[in-house]
Structures are given as structure tokens and as C-alpha cells.
Design a protein around this motif. Sequence first.
Motif, mmCIF file in Angstrom:
data_model
loop_
_atom_site.group_PDB
_atom_site.id
_atom_site.type_symbol
_atom_site.label_atom_id
_atom_site.label_comp_id
_atom_site.label_asym_id
_atom_site.label_seq_id
_atom_site.Cartn_x
_atom_site.Cartn_y
_atom_site.Cartn_z
ATOM 1 N N GLN A 181 36.106 21.500 38.101
ATOM 2 C CA GLN A 181 36.348 21.154 36.696
ATOM 3 C C GLN A 181 37.836 21.011 36.385
ATOM 4 O OE1 GLN A 181 33.874 20.437 34.478
ATOM 5 N NE2 GLN A 181 32.497 20.637 36.248
ATOM 6 N N GLY A 182 38.697 21.229 37.383
ATOM 7 C CA GLY A 182 40.138 21.078 37.192
ATOM 8 C C GLY A 182 40.752 22.152 36.322
ATOM 9 N N ILE A 183 40.178 23.330 36.335
ATOM 10 C CA ILE A 183 40.693 24.442 35.526
ATOM 11 C C ILE A 183 41.636 25.284 36.389
ATOM 12 C CG2 ILE A 183 40.088 26.515 34.221
ATOM 13 C CD1 ILE A 183 37.382 25.164 33.635
ATOM 14 N N ASP A 184 42.886 25.330 36.009
ATOM 15 C CA ASP A 184 43.910 26.061 36.767
ATOM 16 C C ASP A 184 43.903 27.527 36.328
ATOM 17 O OD1 ASP A 184 46.015 26.726 38.390
ATOM 18 O OD2 ASP A 184 47.553 25.935 37.037
ATOM 19 N N VAL A 185 43.558 28.407 37.236
ATOM 20 C CA VAL A 185 43.472 29.837 36.936
ATOM 21 C C VAL A 185 44.718 30.542 37.477
ATOM 22 C CG1 VAL A 185 42.146 31.948 37.241
ATOM 23 C CG2 VAL A 185 40.965 29.751 37.025
ATOM 24 N N LYS A 186 45.455 31.224 36.575
ATOM 25 C CA LYS A 186 46.658 31.955 36.976
ATOM 26 C C LYS A 186 46.290 33.368 37.446
ATOM 27 C CE LYS A 186 49.553 28.693 35.563
ATOM 28 N NZ LYS A 186 48.620 27.773 34.912
ATOM 29 N N SER A 187 47.297 34.078 37.988
ATOM 30 C CA SER A 187 47.054 35.393 38.591
ATOM 31 C C SER A 187 46.409 36.375 37.629
ATOM 32 C CB SER A 187 48.381 35.984 39.104
ATOM 33 O OG SER A 187 48.942 35.179 40.094
ATOM 34 N N HIS A 188 46.879 36.430 36.371
ATOM 35 C CA HIS A 188 46.408 37.439 35.429
ATOM 36 C C HIS A 188 45.256 36.966 34.542
ATOM 37 C CE1 HIS A 188 50.483 38.871 36.498
ATOM 38 N NE2 HIS A 188 49.969 40.064 36.312
ATOM 39 N N PHE B 45 51.201 39.134 42.260
ATOM 40 C CA PHE B 45 51.225 39.611 40.878
ATOM 41 C C PHE B 45 52.615 40.081 40.442
ATOM 42 C CE2 PHE B 45 46.807 39.439 41.690
ATOM 43 C CZ PHE B 45 46.169 39.360 40.470
ATOM 44 N N GLY B 46 53.597 40.048 41.336
ATOM 45 C CA GLY B 46 54.958 40.421 40.965
ATOM 46 C C GLY B 46 55.781 40.734 42.195
ATOM 47 N N ALA B 47 57.052 40.324 42.167
ATOM 48 C CA ALA B 47 57.924 40.526 43.330
ATOM 49 C C ALA B 47 58.275 41.992 43.552
ATOM 50 C CB ALA B 47 59.197 39.695 43.163
ATOM 51 N N ASN B 48 58.220 42.803 42.492
ATOM 52 C CA ASN B 48 58.615 44.213 42.600
ATOM 53 C C ASN B 48 57.424 45.120 42.907
ATOM 54 O OD1 ASN B 48 61.364 43.696 41.929
ATOM 55 N ND2 ASN B 48 60.780 43.539 39.786
ATOM 56 N N TYR B 49 56.514 44.629 43.733
ATOM 57 C CA TYR B 49 55.263 45.350 43.961
ATOM 58 C C TYR B 49 55.453 46.706 44.631
ATOM 59 C CZ TYR B 49 55.786 43.362 48.669
ATOM 60 O OH TYR B 49 56.273 43.005 49.910
ATOM 61 N N ARG B 50 56.563 46.948 45.295
ATOM 62 C CA ARG B 50 56.770 48.237 45.960
ATOM 63 C C ARG B 50 57.213 49.323 44.976
ATOM 64 N NH1 ARG B 50 56.216 47.840 51.388
ATOM 65 N NH2 ARG B 50 56.803 50.040 51.552
ATOM 66 N N ASP B 51 57.671 48.949 43.791
ATOM 67 C CA ASP B 51 58.179 49.915 42.821
ATOM 68 C C ASP B 51 57.491 49.857 41.459
ATOM 69 O OD1 ASP B 51 60.862 51.049 44.153
ATOM 70 O OD2 ASP B 51 60.730 48.922 44.598
ATOM 71 N N ASP B 52 56.751 48.800 41.214
ATOM 72 C CA ASP B 52 56.216 48.548 39.872
ATOM 73 C C ASP B 52 54.723 48.884 39.840
ATOM 74 O OD1 ASP B 52 55.450 47.551 37.399
ATOM 75 O OD2 ASP B 52 56.911 45.927 37.478
ATOM 76 N N ALA B 53 54.370 49.949 39.128
ATOM 77 C CA ALA B 53 52.973 50.384 39.055
ATOM 78 C C ALA B 53 52.095 49.348 38.366
ATOM 79 C CB ALA B 53 52.884 51.725 38.331
ATOM 80 N N ALA B 54 52.640 48.630 37.380
ATOM 81 C CA ALA B 54 51.846 47.629 36.668
ATOM 82 C C ALA B 54 51.410 46.510 37.608
ATOM 83 C CB ALA B 54 52.642 47.058 35.496
ATOM 84 N N VAL B 55 52.303 46.066 38.459
ATOM 85 C CA VAL B 55 51.964 45.021 39.427
ATOM 86 C C VAL B 55 50.871 45.520 40.371
ATOM 87 C CG1 VAL B 55 52.856 43.659 41.361
ATOM 88 C CG2 VAL B 55 54.235 43.929 39.303
ATOM 89 N N GLN B 56 51.028 46.757 40.856
ATOM 90 C CA GLN B 56 50.046 47.325 41.775
ATOM 91 C C GLN B 56 48.674 47.442 41.117
ATOM 92 O OE1 GLN B 56 51.620 51.031 43.227
ATOM 93 N NE2 GLN B 56 53.447 50.096 44.120
ATOM 94 N N ILE B 57 48.634 47.907 39.880
ATOM 95 C CA ILE B 57 47.360 48.087 39.185
ATOM 96 C C ILE B 57 46.703 46.737 38.902
ATOM 97 C CG2 ILE B 57 46.349 48.847 36.995
ATOM 98 C CD1 ILE B 57 48.484 51.122 37.031
ATOM 99 N N ASP B 58 47.480 45.770 38.440
ATOM 100 C CA ASP B 58 46.923 44.442 38.170
ATOM 101 C C ASP B 58 46.294 43.853 39.426
ATOM 102 O OD1 ASP B 58 47.682 44.615 35.561
ATOM 103 O OD2 ASP B 58 49.439 43.318 35.739
ATOM 104 N N TRP B 59 47.007 43.971 40.557
ATOM 105 C CA TRP B 59 46.450 43.447 41.810
ATOM 106 C C TRP B 59 45.200 44.223 42.211
ATOM 107 C CZ3 TRP B 59 45.239 45.674 46.445
ATOM 108 C CH2 TRP B 59 44.844 44.802 47.460
ATOM 109 N N GLY B 60 45.251 45.546 42.089
ATOM 110 C CA GLY B 60 44.127 46.370 42.502
ATOM 111 C C GLY B 60 42.862 46.062 41.715
ATOM 112 N N LEU B 61 42.985 45.855 40.419
ATOM 113 C CA LEU B 61 41.821 45.525 39.597
ATOM 114 C C LEU B 61 41.271 44.145 39.956
ATOM 115 C CD1 LEU B 61 42.968 46.855 36.100
ATOM 116 C CD2 LEU B 61 41.510 47.991 37.778
ATOM 117 N N SER B 62 42.170 43.197 40.229
ATOM 118 C CA SER B 62 41.734 41.857 40.620
ATOM 119 C C SER B 62 41.011 41.909 41.960
ATOM 120 C CB SER B 62 42.940 40.922 40.708
ATOM 121 O OG SER B 62 42.569 39.646 41.178
#
Length: 557
Positions: free
Chosen positions: A66-73, A518-535
Amino acid sequence: MARRWTPQRFVMLRRIRVAACAIIVTVASMATFGVTARKTVALDVNGETQTVTTYAMSATRLLQEQGIDVKSHDLVQSTSGDKLANHAVVTVRSAYQTTINIDGQQVPFWTTATSVDQLLGFFEENESAAAKVTVDIDNVYNQLTGGLVINQNGPVTVIADGKTSVAPNGKLPAASILDSKGIILGKEDRVSVEKNGDETILRVQRVTHGQETRTVTVPHGTQTIVDDSLQPGQTVIRTQGEDGEKQQAYNVTYVDGAVESETLVSETTTKIAIDTVIAVGPAAKEDTSTSNGDNSSKNDTGSGSAGSSNGSASNNTNSNGSNSGSSSNSGNAGNSNGSNSTDKGNSNSGNSGDSSNSNNSNNNSATKPESNNSNNSNSGNSGNSNNSGNSNSNNSNSGANNSGNTGNSGNTGSNSNNSTNNSGNSNSSNNSNNSGSSNSGSSSDSSTAQGRLWHATVAQAQAYAAGAAAQRGWTGQNWTDLVKLWNRESGWLWYAENKSSGAYGIPQSLPASKMAAFGANYRDDAAVQIDWGLSYIAQAYGSPSKAWAHSEQYNWY
């Protein structure tokens, strides 16, 4: 004439029958596939629903068709999971970024909420006792933040300039509500929305700047000099010290009249501090017998407690002439690296008296990448020692604290070079006198937050995850199982690492670089880690409860 039945004819007829059967099976299979693979699916993209017919086997493939572009979040949900079924409903919600406030820390948060009230509700779903969360609206005229509806269900309490009022129509965006109240925002004013029970509060905080000048006292120091005109042990104050003063100018930021931060911009000395000068008599001399090039020594005990050192100190004395006195290495001495040697002619002596040169290092190692290290050293203790003659002494100390815990000591002579933080002019018996200067060096993590939820505490990480999980509809048992799952995996520590496998972070991504999407600072940023983990959980298992069940069975997920 009838055709003769021959083996060749039999083989040919058999081949025809086999080919016909194969064609019939193929056609039947294609017909069956066409009937079963063809699906009618409801596709809802940001509230707009359409019915589509597709042969796609998964929701991901359907969106590509359908040509729907889905972003990371972005959130993608299907009533039949990723394996697409007939009459399934596929929902796509495009995420945008707003800012929430967790325990006073501003955290960018990707959300699909259609109102501020709904967004705050996500954080209340799973954590009724969680840290208070507010939504910060940087620009109330921005469509993705302030343009949100504030409260879909009722009125909004407006607090600004020390006044409280009620806006009856909470379905309006923040800009419209503030305009209706005649509230004009300054360039730096802050607007936030928070919940207080069932009450939705729209708060305006005024930001202003000013300068403050303060007078600061500068403490005076103390100098000690040896005065030969005084009797041994006599002490006289030659100059009475006075404290100085300096004026400091600060640029100050105020939020609703209260100081939030300040920066020192200038400093001027208005009164110079005057040191106290204390004169002391020379140390009493003892009878000595010397010959040219000979050194004699006798052992007395000088009392005093030696300090402990985490650095190193060395005292080297070269003398031509005579070196006499009483020196001892007794008392409370920790690992002494000094030495007393008696040689004829030129003598080199180490530390005399109660000396403590210990090389003890304190290394504070933590699992976290950052560490705090401080080095303190106490060196230089002498008992009863008298050094006379022309001497060149080089005293070097490494470390931070140089203290002389001395017994009765007096050092006389000339040409003292490179003396650092050592004092031989202290008189004490069985008492600890610390002389010299104390410099404590400490290093701490000076990195500033470079991500969304930088180096989060466990409480902050769980507060963030509670809202992010509720946004996916994972509440109740799903939330309980998510907490248990990541307690087992990492203890909710952003720096947790499995040394054997290399799995890293709160969700234990393997390898850690997967989270970079989900973010370049994945080694230090809890938000990036959580977003990826839930996905990851959504794609691999569909829900935290299913991921927890898998972990229970196989001890991994």
C-alpha cells in the motif's frame, strides 16, 4: 481394422494420463490458493479506514504493497498478529515526539496520543504510584505539541501568574485555551500539562533573567616563621590576620520568581586578606660531637602518629659537613619507604622520625562505565631531628594531602629548594599535628545528558516504560510480566551486560547494535533501549506475557 495394442502405445497413453492429472492438480491448487490467499482487510491509518483486498501473507507486506512508510517509533497492530488473516484489522499510528518530565528530568517521548490527557493517562495505567509525569509543551502553537487537545472529557484548570481559573472546554488545544484567558506567552515561558487526580492542569511558568551581586568573605591564612631572637618553644604573633572580601556578579534565571540557575560572570576583590604571622623560637640544640666527614647518631624515640598515605613522598638530603641529632623511626608508622643511613663523608638520609610512606591505592570500580577516583597522601613525619649545616633539600610529594604529623622537630639550614607541602616547624608530643596543605582531587562523571533518558535510574526507566507499554495496550498482566521479564534479564539497568554473550542494556539486545535503529546513544540511553525492547517483543511474541512464557520455558526470549 482394429489398432494393435503395442507396448509403445501403452507407454504413451500412460504419459498422457499422468500429465492430465498433474494439470488438474495444479489448477485445483491454484484455485484453492486463490480462494484462501485472497483476503479482505480493514486498514486504519491515523484514523482513516479503508477496505483493501490483498494476497499479502503478513501485515508488514500489506503496508509495503500500500506504499505506507512506517518509521521506527510508529505503532502497527493487527488483530491476527503479523500473519495476516482474512477480515483482519490492521492499525497504523504515526508517532510524533513531545517532551515529558520524569522526576524533574525532561525526556523526549515518542507518542501516538491524540490528546495530552490521553498521554498522561498512559503513565497512570500501569503505575498508580509512579513518579509524577508532566507533558512539557515547548511551543503551544506547534501542531505536534501545543496543538494537541488538552482534555477530551472535561474542563481544564489554568494556572498562570499566580492565578487559577477554569477553562470549560478542554477539547481545545493549549493555544486556544490560553488565548481565551488573555494569557500572552513570552519567548522563554514554559507551558506544561499535568494530572492531579481527576483534574487536568495547564500550567504557565514565567522565565525571567537578572543579575545579582554578592559579597563573599575570603578567609585569611597563617604563616609561621623561625625567629632566632626567641627562646626555644616560644611563640609570638607578629601580625594579626584579617579576612578579605570579594564581590561576585551572577547572571540568574528565575522561574516564577524563584531562582532556577545561576552563572558567575565576574569577580572583583574589594579587600585583600592579611595572613596571621606567627614567630616561633628555634628548636633546642643537643650536644653533638663531630669530626670532619664523620656522622654520629643515637636513637631516641620521637612520638607522634603517622598519617596514612595513598600517594608517595620522598625526602632527600645531601649535606657536606656535619649531620647530627636524634632521629628515630619509631611510633605509629605505616609502610615506611624511607631509610636512615650513616656514612662517613657525604650522607644521604631518607625519612627520619615517625615516617609513613605508604603506597595504598583506592580504586573504585563499578559496573557502570564511569568511575570516581581520589588520591590522598599523608607524608613527612619526623621525631626529634636536628639538621645543621649547609644543606640542599629536595622534597617531593605526589598525591593530594601532605601532612606532617610530627613529634618535636626542628629543621634549620638554608637553600631549601623545591619544597612542596612539607612543614618541619611543628611541635607536638603524642599529638597529631597536620601541617602543610591539603588538596583533595576527585574526578566524577562530568558528561552531560546527551540523550533522551541518559543514565536513568531504575525508577525512571520503569516510569518511562509504563507509559510506553500502555501506549501499546500492554497493561495489567502484560505490564506485570514485562517488569518480571526485564528484572530477570537486566534488573532494569541501562548498563547491564552479559559478559559471555555480549547482550546489553535493559532488554538485553544481542548484539547491542540492533538498538541503533531507535537511537545512536543506545549504550547510555534507557529510552532508546526500552523503545527497541518493546518493538522487539511486539514483533517476535506479540505481547510481554507471551515473551515471559517463552522465557520461563527456555530461560531466554
